[in-house]
Scaffold this active site. Structure first.
Site, PDB file in Angstrom:
ATOM      1  N   ARG A 182      -1.737  12.445  10.051  1.00 44.74           N
ATOM      2  CA  ARG A 182      -0.412  12.925  10.436  1.00 44.74           C
ATOM      3  C   ARG A 182      -0.065  14.090   9.519  1.00 44.74           C
ATOM      4  NH1 ARG A 182       3.161   7.863  11.759  1.00 44.74           N
ATOM      5  NH2 ARG A 182       2.135   7.989  13.764  1.00 44.74           N
ATOM      6  N   ASP A 225       0.798  -1.240   0.000  1.00 43.77           N
ATOM      7  CA  ASP A 225       0.000   0.000   0.000  1.00 43.77           C
ATOM      8  C   ASP A 225       0.823   1.279   0.000  1.00 43.77           C
ATOM      9  OD1 ASP A 225       1.019  -0.390   2.510  1.00 43.77           O
ATOM     10  OD2 ASP A 225      -0.871  -0.295   3.587  1.00 43.77           O
ATOM     11  N   HIS A 226       2.038   1.236   0.541  1.00 40.65           N
ATOM     12  CA  HIS A 226       2.801   2.479   0.711  1.00 40.65           C
ATOM     13  C   HIS A 226       3.569   2.901  -0.547  1.00 40.65           C
ATOM     14  CE1 HIS A 226       1.921   2.039   4.936  1.00 40.65           C
ATOM     15  NE2 HIS A 226       2.652   3.072   5.265  1.00 40.65           N
ATOM     16  N   ASP A 260       3.500  -0.939  11.719  1.00 46.74           N
ATOM     17  CA  ASP A 260       3.047   0.381  11.319  1.00 46.74           C
ATOM     18  C   ASP A 260       2.387   1.025  12.529  1.00 46.74           C
ATOM     19  OD1 ASP A 260       2.259   1.887   8.500  1.00 46.74           O
ATOM     20  OD2 ASP A 260       0.934   2.342  10.174  1.00 46.74           O
ATOM     21  N   SER A 263       6.048   7.453  13.533  1.00 43.88           N
ATOM     22  CA  SER A 263       5.829   6.131  12.942  1.00 43.88           C
ATOM     23  C   SER A 263       6.605   5.002  13.619  1.00 43.88           C
ATOM     24  CB  SER A 263       6.197   6.172  11.465  1.00 43.88           C
ATOM     25  OG  SER A 263       7.589   6.181  11.333  1.00 43.88           O
ATOM     26  N   ARG A 272       8.605   3.208  11.895  1.00 43.04           N
ATOM     27  CA  ARG A 272       9.696   3.029  10.934  1.00 43.04           C
ATOM     28  C   ARG A 272      10.992   2.588  11.596  1.00 43.04           C
ATOM     29  NH1 ARG A 272       9.250   8.369   7.817  1.00 43.04           N
ATOM     30  NH2 ARG A 272       7.122   7.575   7.770  1.00 43.04           N
TER      31      ARG A 272
HETATM   32  C1  MIC Z   1       3.261   6.480   8.560  1.00 45.58           C
HETATM   33  O1  MIC Z   1       2.052   6.682   8.573  1.00 45.58           O
HETATM   34  O2  MIC Z   1       4.083   7.307   8.996  1.00 45.58           O
HETATM   35  C2  MIC Z   1       3.767   5.173   7.990  1.00 45.58           C
HETATM   36  C3  MIC Z   1       4.466   5.443   6.744  1.00 45.58           C
HETATM   37  O3  MIC Z   1       2.669   4.333   7.737  1.00 45.58           O
HETATM   38  C4  MIC Z   1       4.707   4.538   9.032  1.00 45.58           C
HETATM   39  C5  MIC Z   1       5.309   3.272   8.623  1.00 45.58           C
HETATM   40  C6  MIC Z   1       6.589   3.328   7.863  1.00 45.58           C
HETATM   41  O4  MIC Z   1       7.280   4.325   7.841  1.00 45.58           O
HETATM   42  O5  MIC Z   1       6.953   2.287   7.324  1.00 45.58           O
HETATM   43  C7  MIC Z   1       4.044   4.271  10.367  1.00 45.58           C
HETATM   44  O6  MIC Z   1       3.057   4.894  10.699  1.00 45.58           O
HETATM   45  O7  MIC Z   1       4.550   3.467  11.146  1.00 45.58           O
HETATM   46 FE1  SF4 Z   2      -0.778   4.655   4.940  1.00 48.29          FE
HETATM   47 FE2  SF4 Z   2       0.329   5.349   7.282  1.00 48.29          FE
HETATM   48 FE3  SF4 Z   2      -1.056   7.114   5.811  1.00 48.29          FE
HETATM   49 FE4  SF4 Z   2      -2.337   5.187   6.975  1.00 48.29          FE
HETATM   50  S1  SF4 Z   2      -1.191   6.802   7.975  1.00 48.29           S
HETATM   51  S2  SF4 Z   2      -2.639   5.865   4.889  1.00 48.29           S
HETATM   52  S3  SF4 Z   2      -0.876   3.506   6.820  1.00 48.29           S
HETATM   53  S4  SF4 Z   2       0.871   6.114   5.281  1.00 48.29           S
END
Ligand code: MIC
Ligand code: SF4
Length: 773
Positions: free
Chosen positions: A460, A108-109, A173, A656, A658
């Site tokens: 976010r 999805d990302h 995540d 996140s 991450r």
């Molecule tokens: C986000 O919303 O910041 C992400 C991208 O989904 C991250 C995950 C990632 O960086 O792989 C998260 O929320 O953990």
């Molecule tokens: Fe994707 Fe993270 Fe954004 Fe949700 S918050 S849509 S999981 S990048």
């Protein structure tokens, strides 16, 4: 219990292990003399690997909150494509043949939003084929469900298919708690933590404290579940939930939909909470039935009614309680640049003027994992219909990212997509897209230096998160408010009270949105190519996982070196000023493509961080005063064998899950991160990768240390030998460049096991040692 219910085969790996959980809960009741338990404690503690051990000496369950480490066995793991790569690369190094618990992978990302679903998806499949193939072959080999590109966003798919009342799951995540909307304890973790669950190694968590959130009254008019959580984030701030589970209760809960509860749990991540949870209720049952999982609702009914599981006991004590009256709640708009800057809609026009926020809005974006439910979209469609009837069109680009193929297909069948598209909305793939910097804007140059503002229904809004531009201000709000704003394009517009002029001289005013909780005709399955081939366990060890050594996208991991048993001797490479989220430490957007290649992604390390001493972003100075970009100096020091420390302020690693934000510093020769405070997931990620995360015992010491200073531990050897499960103190000698020195105290929160990770060089090294022993 499941035996009394006819569980079809397709749900066998999905239904929570209620019999085991109830047995454990009854055992805990005995051990604790029937003291009242919160809902979160019931679910969490019933997943203890050994309840007797945990409660051997403590009879008051609330006494362990915030103090004792728990060893837990989660029921399931979910991973998204960006983080799954590292999780699986680490899993591969353990040499195991299959996962110990059911798991799923979600692509999805990595899908860039630009032209709309069809073209964007084709493009993404092309540019990411190597990564998608890698993930798919891992899925086949180890028996993991594979949800391919375009199938939807991890949290929405989990809600529709895997979450269940009483389940405990880990997700790589930070918004994994979304599943709490359906009564699961769902926790966001880094890949190395996911590997614990995948390998059947007990997963450790400091027993969270429990914050009760009491909801009274009932939402009305424009207010929506999103406003409950944007208000809470404003009140609690981005650090206010650290170490807590938010447990909701009160009459107001019953008035909300299951998907609305998920939105609330989703953004609990924004206050740093471990997770959020709602008690089992009718809305859950309705959603389980609508998503073809009635036997789970039947089992949950028995667990609730006959055993008192899935709800809090009467007379339970929370560590803290906050209360929100839904009847008085206004829509809120949060931002820019931080999710806790919350402004009620009635004050927004004035506040935005006072702060010089752009008055012309540049784009509106709805959907994402936070807000793409049937209820959200049917309310949005109602607003679009009202405006379209009056002859209005969106004044600015309007994007929709559906959360899953199931929801997209249902919206299409019910004419909702058509309503949106006819008005000019662009429907992007069922994927994260613009929420995570995967957004190629057609309306402005990517490096525009003028500020612009976007309104989104996302969760976010850190700087540069959506389009890579640090000047884009992201305001988070409900999909309903985003939609109304799109028809005005002006920050002064309050859709609750104001009108929009029409070409014929008349004016238009929106009526409050109306929608349906669930589709009357049930959910539509959608295109079958977006579903896993076979959603059951079943490994295939024949499958070869090949990683091309020439690849710039994937790289097999080299184990980190174990600790040499000596005190650390490091130099401060960077003193970070202010907010430093994982987006600052390991930027997303264009860097997402290197998530499976540690060396390549490490070139982004801390490039968003601001140097406290000079105010510059991504600029540091070598001992001789020569300037470098941050990763550049890290690489140089790594080559010179000069280990380093980063200093920072509060909530370091906010945001996140991450784990690259921990892996890259470790890979580039970092040893210690010394800060005023940490965000939970990031602190754990650092421990897992063999770094030493420590906090100042006296915050004022942050001011006394500068970059280039020598930082030496004095009693690490002792600490590693002696410290038990409750953390400890470390003496650190600071030597300034002029030779003056002083000693400060720092605190660590490592458990015995986490100290072992440090000794072994990483958690994965340690797990391997254990499995080989
Ligand atoms: C986000 O919303 O910041 C992400 C991208 O989904 C991250 C995950 C990632 O960086 O792989 C998260 O929320 O953990
Ligand atoms: Fe994707 Fe993270 Fe954004 Fe949700 S918050 S849509 S999981 S990048």
């Amino acid at each position: 219990l499941a035996k009394h219910i006819n569980v079809p085969k397709r749900l066998e790996s999905i239904i929570p292990p209620y019999s085991k959980l109830l047995t454990n809960m009854h055992k805990i009741r005995e051990l604790t003399g029937n003291k009242p338990l919160t809902l979160a404690e019931k679910i969490l503690y019933s997943h203890l690997t050994d309840p007797e051990e945990t409660f051997a000496t403590i009879s008051d369950p609330s006494a362990i909150r915030g103090k004792q480490y728990l060893k837990l066995s989660p029921d399931r793991v979910a991973m998204q494509d960006a983080s799954a790569q590292m999780a699986l690369l680490q899993f591969i190094t353990t040499g195991l043949k299959q996962t110990s618990v059911p798991a799923s992978i979600h692509c999805d990302h990595l899908i860039v939003g630009k032209e709309g679903e069809r073209l964007d998806l084709e493009q993404a499949k092309g540019t990411n084929s190597e990564v998608f193939n890698f993930l798919q072959s891992c899925a086949k080999k180890y028996g993991i469900s594979f949800w391919g590109p375009g199938s939807g966003i991890i949290h929405q798919i989990v809600l529709e298919n895997y979450s269940a009342p009483g389940l405990m799951m880990l997700g790589t995540d930070s918004h994994t708690p979304n599943a709490g909307g359906l009564g699961a304890i769902a926790i966001g973790v880094g890949g190395a933590d996911a590997v614990d669950a995948l390998t059947g190694t007990p997963w450790e968590l400091k027993a969270p404290r429990i914050m009760g959130v009491k909801l009274t009254g009932q939402l009305n008019g424009w207010s929506s579940p999103k406003d409950i959580i944007t208000k809470i984030v404003g009140d609690l701030t981005v650090r206010g939930g650290t170490g807590f589970i938010l447990e909701y209760f009160g009459e107001g809960v019953k008035t909300l939909s299951c998907t609305g509860l998920a939105t609330i749990c989703n953004m609990g991540a924004e206050v740093g909470a471990t997770t959020s949870i709602f008690p089992y209720q009718d809305a859950h049952k309705r959603f389980l039935i609508a998503t073809n999982r009635k036997p789970i609702a039947d089992a949950a009914d028995i667990a609730l009614n006959e055993h008192g599981f899935l709800k809090a006991d009467a007379g339970v004590e929370y560590d803290d309680v906050i209360e929100i009256n839904l009847s008085d709640l206004e829509p809120h708009i949060n931002g820019p640049f931080t999710p806790d800057l919350s402004t009620p809609i009635s004050k927004y026009a004035e506040t935005s003027k006072e702060n010089n926020w752009p008055q012309k809005i540049s784009s509106g974006l709805i959907g994402s994992c936070t807000n793409s439910s049937y209820q959200d979209m049917s309310r949005v469609a109602d607003l679009v219909n009202q405006a379209s009837k009056a002859g209005l069109k969106p004044k600015i680009p309007f994007y929709v990212t559906p959360g899953s193929e199931q929801i997209r297909a249902t919206l299409e069948r019910d004419g909702i997509m058509k309503t949106l598209q006819n008005s000019g909305a662009i429907v992007l793939s069922n994927a994260c897209g613009p929420c995570i910097g995967q957004w190629e804007r057609n309306d402005m140059p990517p490096d525009s230096t003028e500020t612009n503002s976007i309104f989104t229904s996302f969760n976010r809004n850190f700087r540069a998160r959506n389009d890579g531009n640090r000047n884009t201000m992201n305001f988070l709000t409900s999909p309903e408010i985003v939609t109304a704003m799109v028809f005005s394009g002006n920050a002064q517009f309050n859709p609750l009270t104001d009108t929009i002029p029409l070409p014929n001289g008349q004016t238009f005013q929106f009526n409050p949105p109306k929608g349906d909780e669930l589709p009357n005709r049930g959910f539509e399955h959608g295109r079958s190519e977006f579903y896993p081939e076979k959603d059951s366990k079943g490994t295939n060890n024949e499958v070869e996982i090949s990683v091309n050594p020439e690849s710039d996208r994937l790289q097999l991991l080299e184990p980190f070196k174990p600790w040499n048993g000596k005190e650390l001797r490091t130099n401060v490479i960077l003193k970070v000023e202010g907010k430093c989220t994982t987006d600052h430490i390991s930027a997303a957007g264009v860097w997402l493509k290197y998530k499976g290649h540690l060396e390549n992604i490490s070139y982004n390390t801390l490039i968003g961080a601001q140097n406290k001493e000079t105010g510059e972003v991504n600029k540091v100075y070598d001992i001789d005063g020569k300037p470098y970009d941050i990763p550049g100096l890290m690489i140089k020091w790594k080559n010179e064998n000069r280990p380093w420390t980063v200093l920072a302020e509060h909530n370091y690693g906010e945001g996140s899950a991450r784990e690259h934000a921990a892996l890259s510093p470790r890979f580039l020769g970092g040893q210690m991160i010394l800060v005023k405070s940490f965000a939970r997931i990031h602190e754990t990620n650092l421990k897992k990768q063999g770094m030493l995360p420590v906090t100042f015992a006296d915050e004022a010491d942050y001011d006394k240390i500068s970059s280039g200073d020598l930082i030496e531990t004095l009693n690490l050897v002792d600490m590693v030998e002696k410290d038990g499960n409750n953390g400890g103190t470390l003496d650190i000698k600071v030597t300034k460049r002029d030779g003056n020195s002083f000693v400060i105290k720092a605190k660590h929160t490592m458990s015995k096991d986490q100290i072992n990770f440090f000794k072994a060089g990483s958690a994965i090294n340690y797990i391997k040692e254990l499995k080989e022993a």
